[in-house]
Each structure stands twice: as C-alpha cells, then as structure tokens.
Design a protein around this motif. Structure first.
Motif, PDB file in Angstrom:
ATOM      1  N   SER A  75       0.832  -1.195   0.000  1.00  0.00           N
ATOM      2  CA  SER A  75       0.000   0.000   0.000  1.00  0.00           C
ATOM      3  C   SER A  75       0.870   1.248   0.000  1.00  0.00           C
ATOM      4  N   GLY A  76       0.552   2.188  -0.865  1.00  0.00           N
ATOM      5  CA  GLY A  76       1.309   3.426  -0.932  1.00  0.00           C
ATOM      6  C   GLY A  76       2.394   3.436  -1.984  1.00  0.00           C
ATOM      7  N   LEU A  77       2.756   2.265  -2.495  1.00  0.00           N
ATOM      8  CA  LEU A  77       3.766   2.191  -3.552  1.00  0.00           C
ATOM      9  C   LEU A  77       3.064   2.290  -4.902  1.00  0.00           C
ATOM     10  N   THR A  78       3.423   3.282  -5.687  1.00  0.00           N
ATOM     11  CA  THR A  78       2.685   3.606  -6.903  1.00  0.00           C
ATOM     12  C   THR A  78       3.477   3.297  -8.170  1.00  0.00           C
ATOM     13  N   SER A  79       2.790   3.402  -9.297  1.00  0.00           N
ATOM     14  CA  SER A  79       3.446   3.197 -10.593  1.00  0.00           C
ATOM     15  C   SER A  79       4.567   4.205 -10.809  1.00  0.00           C
ATOM     16  N   SER A  80       4.357   5.462 -10.411  1.00  0.00           N
ATOM     17  CA  SER A  80       5.403   6.466 -10.622  1.00  0.00           C
ATOM     18  C   SER A  80       6.633   6.177  -9.776  1.00  0.00           C
ATOM     19  N   MET A  81       6.430   5.653  -8.556  1.00  0.00           N
ATOM     20  CA  MET A  81       7.569   5.307  -7.703  1.00  0.00           C
ATOM     21  C   MET A  81       8.368   4.157  -8.308  1.00  0.00           C
ATOM     22  N   LEU A  82       7.668   3.139  -8.778  1.00  0.00           N
ATOM     23  CA  LEU A  82       8.347   2.012  -9.419  1.00  0.00           C
ATOM     24  C   LEU A  82       9.039   2.471 -10.699  1.00  0.00           C
ATOM     25  N   GLY A  83       8.348   3.295 -11.486  1.00  0.00           N
ATOM     26  CA  GLY A  83       8.919   3.788 -12.731  1.00  0.00           C
ATOM     27  C   GLY A  83      10.158   4.629 -12.512  1.00  0.00           C
ATOM     28  N   ALA A  84      10.139   5.475 -11.480  1.00  0.00           N
ATOM     29  CA  ALA A  84      11.295   6.320 -11.186  1.00  0.00           C
ATOM     30  C   ALA A  84      12.505   5.479 -10.786  1.00  0.00           C
ATOM     31  N   GLU A  85      12.265   4.410 -10.004  1.00  0.00           N
ATOM     32  CA  GLU A  85      13.375   3.557  -9.592  1.00  0.00           C
ATOM     33  C   GLU A  85      13.947   2.787 -10.779  1.00  0.00           C
ATOM     34  N   ALA A  86      13.090   2.276 -11.646  1.00  0.00           N
ATOM     35  CA  ALA A  86      13.577   1.598 -12.851  1.00  0.00           C
ATOM     36  C   ALA A  86      14.369   2.572 -13.720  1.00  0.00           C
ATOM     37  N   ALA A  87      13.902   3.823 -13.793  1.00  0.00           N
ATOM     38  CA  ALA A  87      14.593   4.840 -14.577  1.00  0.00           C
ATOM     39  C   ALA A  87      15.978   5.124 -14.010  1.00  0.00           C
ATOM     40  N   ARG A  88      16.075   5.226 -12.684  1.00  0.00           N
ATOM     41  CA  ARG A  88      17.382   5.468 -12.060  1.00  0.00           C
ATOM     42  C   ARG A  88      18.367   4.352 -12.409  1.00  0.00           C
ATOM     43  N   ARG A  89      17.884   3.113 -12.391  1.00  0.00           N
ATOM     44  CA  ARG A  89      18.758   1.983 -12.686  1.00  0.00           C
ATOM     45  C   ARG A  89      19.180   1.981 -14.156  1.00  0.00           C
ATOM     46  N   ALA A  90      18.277   2.385 -15.039  1.00  0.00           N
ATOM     47  CA  ALA A  90      18.624   2.468 -16.462  1.00  0.00           C
ATOM     48  C   ALA A  90      19.634   3.591 -16.701  1.00  0.00           C
ATOM     49  N   LEU A  91      19.430   4.727 -16.027  1.00  0.00           N
ATOM     50  CA  LEU A  91      20.374   5.838 -16.153  1.00  0.00           C
ATOM     51  C   LEU A  91      21.753   5.454 -15.633  1.00  0.00           C
TER      52      LEU A  91
ATOM     53  N   ARG B  75      17.867  12.457 -26.072  1.00  0.00           N
ATOM     54  CA  ARG B  75      17.858  11.316 -25.150  1.00  0.00           C
ATOM     55  C   ARG B  75      16.485  11.160 -24.521  1.00  0.00           C
ATOM     56  N   ALA B  76      16.004   9.930 -24.464  1.00  0.00           N
ATOM     57  CA  ALA B  76      14.666   9.649 -23.938  1.00  0.00           C
ATOM     58  C   ALA B  76      14.712   8.542 -22.899  1.00  0.00           C
ATOM     59  N   LEU B  77      13.927   8.716 -21.868  1.00  0.00           N
ATOM     60  CA  LEU B  77      13.629   7.648 -20.922  1.00  0.00           C
ATOM     61  C   LEU B  77      12.295   7.051 -21.316  1.00  0.00           C
ATOM     62  N   VAL B  78      12.271   5.762 -21.580  1.00  0.00           N
ATOM     63  CA  VAL B  78      11.026   5.063 -21.913  1.00  0.00           C
ATOM     64  C   VAL B  78      10.780   4.040 -20.817  1.00  0.00           C
ATOM     65  N   ILE B  79       9.612   4.133 -20.191  1.00  0.00           N
ATOM     66  CA  ILE B  79       9.325   3.367 -18.974  1.00  0.00           C
ATOM     67  C   ILE B  79       7.993   2.641 -19.116  1.00  0.00           C
ATOM     68  N   GLY B  80       7.949   1.407 -18.633  1.00  0.00           N
ATOM     69  CA  GLY B  80       6.692   0.690 -18.445  1.00  0.00           C
ATOM     70  C   GLY B  80       6.536   0.422 -16.965  1.00  0.00           C
ATOM     71  N   ALA B  81       5.442   0.869 -16.361  1.00  0.00           N
ATOM     72  CA  ALA B  81       5.266   0.730 -14.912  1.00  0.00           C
ATOM     73  C   ALA B  81       3.813   0.410 -14.595  1.00  0.00           C
ATOM     74  N   GLU B  82       3.605  -0.591 -13.739  1.00  0.00           N
ATOM     75  CA  GLU B  82       2.242  -1.021 -13.424  1.00  0.00           C
ATOM     76  C   GLU B  82       2.102  -1.479 -11.971  1.00  0.00           C
ATOM     77  N   VAL B  83       0.931  -1.207 -11.400  1.00  0.00           N
ATOM     78  CA  VAL B  83       0.489  -1.855 -10.156  1.00  0.00           C
ATOM     79  C   VAL B  83      -0.853  -2.529 -10.479  1.00  0.00           C
ATOM     80  N   PHE B  84      -0.771  -3.535 -11.328  1.00  0.00           N
ATOM     81  CA  PHE B  84      -1.970  -4.203 -11.843  1.00  0.00           C
ATOM     82  C   PHE B  84      -2.750  -4.926 -10.752  1.00  0.00           C
ATOM     83  N   SER B  85      -2.075  -5.246  -9.650  1.00  0.00           N
ATOM     84  CA  SER B  85      -2.754  -5.969  -8.564  1.00  0.00           C
ATOM     85  C   SER B  85      -3.942  -5.180  -8.023  1.00  0.00           C
ATOM     86  N   ARG B  86      -3.974  -3.866  -8.270  1.00  0.00           N
ATOM     87  CA  ARG B  86      -5.041  -3.027  -7.717  1.00  0.00           C
ATOM     88  C   ARG B  86      -6.277  -2.958  -8.587  1.00  0.00           C
ATOM     89  N   ILE B  87      -6.220  -3.564  -9.783  1.00  0.00           N
ATOM     90  CA  ILE B  87      -7.420  -3.611 -10.621  1.00  0.00           C
ATOM     91  C   ILE B  87      -7.820  -5.061 -10.892  1.00  0.00           C
TER      92      ILE B  87
END
Length: 314
Positions: free
Chosen positions: A43-59, A129-141
């Motif tokens: 609870s409280g962990l969102t798609s944008s939070m997951l996406g930002a962390e994946a982006a940091r790792r890609a960067l 330069r582009a960051l392309v991200i796929g991020a989901e919290v599908f468990s909530r739907i």
C-alpha cells in the motif's frame, strides 16, 4: 544506452495464493500459464515510484544523469492519479523539469508503443535522449475472487534510455490496433460524480485473447523483419510480452523460431502489462544473454485490442 527494472516486495508463490483462499493449485497455474511467482506492491507504492526507480537503474547503466534526458514517456494502465500523468510524477521524482513528459495507454503493448514514439521523436531531431518506462500496479485492478484473472498479474517496472546515434539501434517498428475487439480484455468501469460506474476490475475472455494474440504477434513480427530486410534466422532473441507461456510458445512456433531464442520471465513475475517487456529485456541484458550487436525483437499485445513490435540491434 541502458536498461533497468524493479519488482516490489517479495515474490508471492502460487501456493501462497492458495493459502489465501483462492480456489486453484500450483500445478493448475503452472500448466496453463507458466507462472510460478508474482510481485505485489505494498500500500502506498505507486506506478510512478516504481517507474522512477527503474529509470534510475537504467540511467546508472547508461552512465547518465536524469538532467541528460530531454524526454520521458511512461506506458501504464495503472496511473497514480487521473491526472497529472505518471510521467510528470516520474520527472518530479528524478528532480528534473522543462522537457516533455507524458503517458501512453496501450495496456500490455504500452512499452512497445512508447518506444516507437520515442524513436520518432529522436529521428525527427527534436530530442536527443529519452527515458522510456513501463510501470504497473496491476494488482489493484484485479478481482482477487476471480481465479481466471487474479493468478495472472503482478506489479513492476522497467525502463530503457535511448540516445540519438548515426548507427540506428531501432531498425524497424510497427504498431497496430483493432478497437472492435475491446471487449475481450478490458476494465469497463469509470469514475463519475465521485463514484465508480461499472466494474473496476480486469475482465478477460482468455480463449479469444489467446487466439488473437498468437495470430497478430506472428504477423507483426514478420512485418518488422521485412521492413529491416532480415529473416527469422537472423534474429538472436525474441522478447515478447510476458503474458502466458502458451502464447510465447505458440508465437515462436508460428515464426519457426527455436524456443531457446525466446526470453521467458513470466514464471518469475507473471503478467506485468506494460512493464513486462522492459523487465524481460533488462533481465536478459544483465544476465549476459543479450549482447551488443545482436538482433532483438520486442513484442507487445494487449487490451484495446493493441499490438506491436520493435526490432533492435543492440
């Protein structure tokens, strides 16, 4: 230039779902889907939070800072809010601003759609330069009382960094859709006057999705190969949307591609919708399977009905 991914929390096994009261079994799920585990965001962990962390790792993998990027595209069907876009929230989390950031909604094809759009921006010369991200919290739907769908999906995010180059890394792309098939995979609910109108959960006709997915994935794969002037034999890796092992196997068979050339991660994280392709790509890059100079095809297929493919030279 770099890939990154993140899965939230600890893996949840099929047996754990059974222990929670879902009427199924580990053997039933594995036999029909190939899924053994999925990750569920707390609870409280969102798609944008997951996406930002994946982006940091890609960067980090690319040796770049967020300030080096001039475009962010996020593919998601589970945004944090109605608005602003998840991409704007990712941009804020990365501490940058001033350049375009927007979402793409093509469900499980979303990452391939977003990658294709970023490619067009870069080819136009308007962005470097582009960051392309796929991020989901599908468990909530997901309706956790519907065993036909609740065993299939999980949460996660994956990202890539694209950079302009005289040597193209994206050789060919193709995007397709058939809106007349929207009812076979959809969340039919919406928000109206402060209330949910209709069902807020995923509804799926599994047999219809399987039949359509195998056909269109085979067709679009051949389309991008033809565009690039390559044959199936010249393909080093196929990285399809990680929905169901049977769809992956049937697509490989239709393309006469050895199963050893198909990257499969669905057993580890289930169907993570727009996150599944970059998750699988990052896994294969980091474990050394995908190497520089290889030809790699990414594929997505999902609700809409949407599908697409991108052929890359790593």
């Amino acid at each position: 230039m770099g890939t990154g991914s993140v899965l939230p929390g600890n893996p949840v096994s099929n047996d754990e779902l059974v222990a929670r009261g879902i009427e199924t079994s580990d053997s039933w799920i594995i036999e029909r889907t190939g899924i053994r585990f999925r990750h569920i965001a707390e609870s409280g962990l969102t798609s944008s939070m997951l996406g930002a962390e994946a982006a940091r790792r890609a960067l980090d993998a690319a040796g770049l800072a967020a300030s080096d990027v001039d475009l962010i595209i996020v593919a998601t069907s589970t945004p944090d809010k109605v608005f602003p876009s998840t991409a704007c929230l990712v941009q804020a989390a990365l501490g940058v601003s001033g350049f375009p950031a927007f979402d793409v909604q093509a469900v499980c094809s979303g990452f391939v759609y977003a990658l294709t759009i970023a490619d067009k921006f870069i080819r136009s010369g308007s962005h470097r330069r582009a960051l392309v991200i796929g991020a989901e919290v599908f468990s909530r739907i997901i309706d956790w009382e519907d065993r036909r769908t609740c065993v299939l999906f999980g949460d996660g995010a994956g990202a890539v960094v694209l950079e302009a180059s005289e040597q193209p890394g994206i050789l060919a792309t193709a995007l397709r859709a058939d809106g007349s098939q929207h009812e076979i995979l959809e969340v039919p609910g919406n928000i109206r006057n402060g209330h949910v109108e209709g069902s807020p959960f995923v509804h799926m006709d599994g047999a219809a999705v399987f039949k359509l997915a195998v056909r269109v994935l085979g067709d679009v794969a051949q389309e991008v190969l033809d565009q690039a002037g390559l044959t199936t034999e010249q393909l080093d890796w196929l990285i399809p949307h990680q929905a169901n092992i049977r769809i992956l196997q049937a697509t490989a068979k239709r393309l006469q591609l050895p199963t050893e050339k198909v990257v499969v991660t669905v057993d580890r994280h289930g169907n993570t919708s727009a996150a599944s392709v970059p998750l699988a790509l990052d896994t294969a890059v980091r474990d050394g399977r995908v190497k520089a100079g290889q030809n790699v095809m990414l594929q997505g297929v999902g609700g809409g009905f949407t599908w697409g493919a991108a052929l890359l030279r790593m």
